[in-house]
Design an enzyme around this catalytic site. Structure first.
Site, short mmCIF file in Angstrom:
data_model
loop_
_atom_site.label_atom_id
_atom_site.label_comp_id
_atom_site.label_asym_id
_atom_site.label_seq_id
_atom_site.Cartn_x
_atom_site.Cartn_y
_atom_site.Cartn_z
N ASP A 34 0.01 -22.29 -28.72
CA ASP A 34 -0.16 -21.69 -27.39
C ASP A 34 -1.45 -20.88 -27.34
OD1 ASP A 34 2.25 -22.71 -26.50
OD2 ASP A 34 3.38 -20.89 -27.00
N TYR A 62 5.14 -18.91 -39.72
CA TYR A 62 4.54 -18.06 -38.69
C TYR A 62 4.80 -16.59 -39.01
CZ TYR A 62 4.50 -22.31 -35.79
OH TYR A 62 4.30 -23.57 -35.31
N ASP A 76 7.24 -15.03 -23.58
CA ASP A 76 6.17 -14.39 -24.34
C ASP A 76 5.46 -13.39 -23.43
OD1 ASP A 76 4.29 -15.78 -22.75
OD2 ASP A 76 3.98 -17.34 -24.24
N ARG A 173 9.07 -18.55 -29.66
CA ARG A 173 9.40 -17.88 -28.40
C ARG A 173 10.90 -17.94 -28.13
NH1 ARG A 173 6.28 -20.48 -23.68
NH2 ARG A 173 6.16 -22.31 -25.03
#
Length: 291
Positions: A34, A62, A76, A173
């Site tokens: 993203d 992540y 988000d 997310r």
């Protein structure tokens, strides 16, 4: 090319910048990030684009920050806040338990504002057009979710730093959203950084320009030769010169009995093909002609 993507750029923006830096059109990427996310984005240039489908399916790691107490339309920080609920009654143990529940095999519903296609159109395009979108749950696995830090920037908000190891296709997310929903206060992602994709790490990455310069120079941070990349993805089968020549002509060579896809490398260290056994012979799954 291994690129450390900055925030504010789409994955396509990174590809476009690489094309300009290299004056090459054939550039692609594996594993979309993203715009708000940073970290490892793997690009393939020229024949290396044929490897990208294999890279994208690898597991990911992540580092993320989740804000509890607010839910947003996009799950988000880039979306409008839709609910606000005080976290004053939450203790650290409850927070840790909610994130622990987001591990193992999950049926995860992607964010409606995602790149998932619904009847041929991206979900986020449908949402932006005012449509109500409900996406089907998909099977993902979170192998590890470590809560590294719990902070309280205000009496009504909690920020949680986490490290997540997961299968490809997992939405961080959605983890933020679902942990917040389980706690009854809502949650969304405020920071996301990809640190690994399969055997590739962000520690080896550079900026687009640094990685492009390393590719042109034939070595340096951010550049991985095609054969080396294939060796990270697959077991290697060393070919004789005769076997390499036969595969180059589209012919089959004797099977070895080893299951799965292998990187076939000639005596000079050049990746000739990705190969698979088919009965008593080995067939070419993806070829990499010289030049």
């Amino acid at each position: 090319m291994l690129v450390d993507k900055p925030g504010g750029m789409t994955s396509h923006d990174v590809v476009a910048r690489a094309r300009r830096a290299l004056s090459v059109r054939k550039v692609g990427h594996a594993g979309t990030l993203d715009p708000m996310a940073t970290g490892l984005l793997i690009l393939g240039v020229g024949a290396a684009t044929r490897l990208l489908g294999y890279v994208g399916g690898s597991g990911k790691t992540y580092e993320a920050t989740v804000r509890l107490g607010q839910a947003t339309v996009t799950d988000d920080r880039e979306g409008d806040v839709v609910t606000t609920t005080s976290t004053a009654g939450l203790d650290d143990a409850a927070v840790r338990a909610a994130f622990a529940a987001q591990t193992g095999p999950l049926q995860q519903v992607p964010s409606a504002v995602s790149a998932v296609k619904v009847d041929g159109r991206r979900s986020y395009d449908r949402v932006r057009a005012g449509e109500a979108v409900e996406l089907a749950a998909r099977s993902v696995t979170v192998h590890r979710l470590e809560v590294r830090r719990i902070d309280r920037p205000s009496p009504d908000l909690v920020d949680v730093d986490v490290t997540v190891e997961c299968t490809a296709g997992t939405y961080i997310r959605a983890i933020a959203r679902d942990a917040g929903a389980a706690l009854g206060v809502g949650g969304h992602l405020t920071a996301l950084r990809r640190t690994t994709s399969g055997s590739f790490t962000v520690a080896e990455a550079g900026t687009v320009e640094e990685s492009a310069a390393a590719l042109v120079a034939g070595g340096g941070p951010g550049f991985l030769p095609l054969t080396d990349a294939a060796r990270l993805l697959f077991p290697e089968r060393s070919l004789t010169a005769e076997e390499a020549r036969a595969l180059g002509y589209g012919q089959r060579i004797p099977a070895t009995g080893a299951a799965g896809t292998h990187a076939a490398v000639d005596p000079d260290g050049r990746l000739v093909a990705l190969i698979e056994d088919a009965g008593r012979a080995t067939r070419v799954a993806v070829g990499f002609p010289p030049g």
